[in-house]
Design a protein around this motif. Structure first.
Motif: not given
Length: 415
Positions: A328-344
């Motif tokens: 939930v905290l990540l949802i509030m502060f990051f967008d989709l592309r940032t989340a994908i790159g960080f996860s990769s």
């Protein structure tokens, strides 16, 4: 590790089919509806080359994971394997990368679900509600997770089949953007790194190692079946999208399957499929992260209270609730592309350690030749280095925080 009950309350309740369904649920949502756009932006007209590289690396990593899981059928995946084969620090790096990186993946899946179902202003609130709902499903037990995954996967595959037939039988003008702008070797490797995010869901099968019956046979079989199905599915969707939109058109569309349909009657179907697939991926992610966090907490690499198992539902309930809050905290502060790159970044490091551990296993424990582990490790290292700079910087910072946390804990003996 035999018997029906393993560890503090976890039970072996899943067969091969259930494990396959959880793996498929994790992989289908991650790739079809969210990873093609950033990958096409990076790879341009070489998108299929990026897809092939990502699939080849996923195969090498899957073989290494299956080999390790057959020898160490316990919760935690590569965190546990790294500790056993390489040492506590290497295991911690793998576990930290998985927990943090896949928490970002979970945020990406929640955002993907909301993007396909509600207007932009409602995306983040609805994503948060989805996380709360699926944390609740996982809380109630792994058999409920598997049952929900089976329903979601069957529905998504049926809907995707209809959507692809409608696209292929429709009348389309030639692609307006045949190639993307960022081609070349670096773009291809960046595209492969971003698409690898889509294939990595088979790790969810390994992280459930203490809850699968006959794990030495069932886990390798489930990983192979799940990955094979998804590679074929991704290839078919990629070819269809390239034929209709071109790589540039995919890169410019946040919802390429919707764009490919145009104003077709089937538009609601792709929206339903995307929503369900994203929920399936989110469901499996929460299960896998929670069990890895539990395994780390057992060794006090995360706060020890997270190791608790619910006495009735046999789930790592505290770990899963904590994962839900983090998502939930990540949802509030990051967008989709940032989340994908960080996860990769986090997941590629995770599999780098898995491949090294598989290579280091004794010959009589290997299911695959040693060179496959070497190839997988090299591939992971190359793709990590070629991810977008923001993903690399964020990933390095994430690991620096984790290593500092463990060093402080060891120095002061804190739980």
């Amino acid at each position: 590790m035999s018997g029906e009950e393993v560890g503090p309350g976890l039970k072996r309740q899943l067969g091969t089919q259930a494990a396959v369904m959880i793996g498929l649920g994790a992989m289908i949502g991650a790739g079809i509806f969210s990873a093609f756009t950033p990958a096409a932006s990076a790879a341009g007209s070489a998108l299929l080359v990026s897809l092939f590289l990502a699939a080849a690396l996923a195969y090498a990593n899957a073989r290494s994971s299956a080999q390790l899981a057959a020898r160490y059928p316990t919760s935690g995946g590569t965190y546990a394997y790294g500790r056993e084969v390489l040492g506590p620090w290497q295991g911690f790096i793998a576990g930290w990368g998985f927990v943090v990186g896949k928490t970002a993946s979970a945020a990406a899946m929640a955002l993907t679900f909301a993007t396909y179902t509600v207007p932009e202003a409602w995306v983040k609130p609805v994503a948060v509600l989805a996380v709360a709902l699926l944390v609740g499903v996982n809380y109630l037990g792994v058999t409920r997770t598997a049952a929900a995954a089976r329903i979601i996967v069957i529905a998504v595959l049926a809907l995707l089949a209809v959507v692809l037939v409608v696209i292929l039988t429709g009348t389309h003008a030639p692609p307006a953007h045949a190639a993307g702008e960022n081609t070349g070797a670096l773009g291809i490797l960046q595209g492969a790194g971003l698409l690898f995010f889509a294939f990595a869901g088979y790790a969810r099968i390994a992280t459930l190692g203490e809850e699968v019956r006959n794990p030495t046979k069932s886990i390798p079989r489930a990983i192979g079946i799940g990955l094979g199905i998804v590679v074929v599915l991704y290839a078919v969707v990629a070819v269809v999208l390239l034929n209709v939109l071109g790589a540039g058109g995919i890169a410019q569309s946040a919802k390429p399957l919707v764009t490919a349909l145009g104003d077709s009657w089937a538009l609601p179907l792709v929206q339903i499929a995307a929503a369900l697939a994203s929920l399936g991926a989110l469901l499996a992610l929460i299960a896998g992260i929670g069990r890895t966090a539990m395994a780390m907490a057992r060794e006090r690499d995360l706060p020890h209270p997270l190791a608790a198992i619910h006495p009735r539902f046999s789930t790592p309930h505290r770990a899963e609730l904590t994962v839900g809050v983090a998502v939930v905290l990540l949802i509030m502060f990051f967008d989709l592309r940032t989340a994908i790159g960080f996860s990769s970044f986090g997941v590629l490091v995770y599999y780098l350690i898995a491949n090294i551990a598989a290579f280091k296993q004794p010959r009589d424990e290997r299911l695959s030749p040693a060179w496959l582990g070497v190839a997988g490790a090299i591939g992971c290292a190359v793709l990590v280095a070629t991810l977008p700079p923001s993903a690399v910087i964020g990933g390095l910072a994430m690991f620096a925080v984790g290593l500092a946390y463990r060093a402080i804990r060891l120095r002061f003996g804190a739980d």
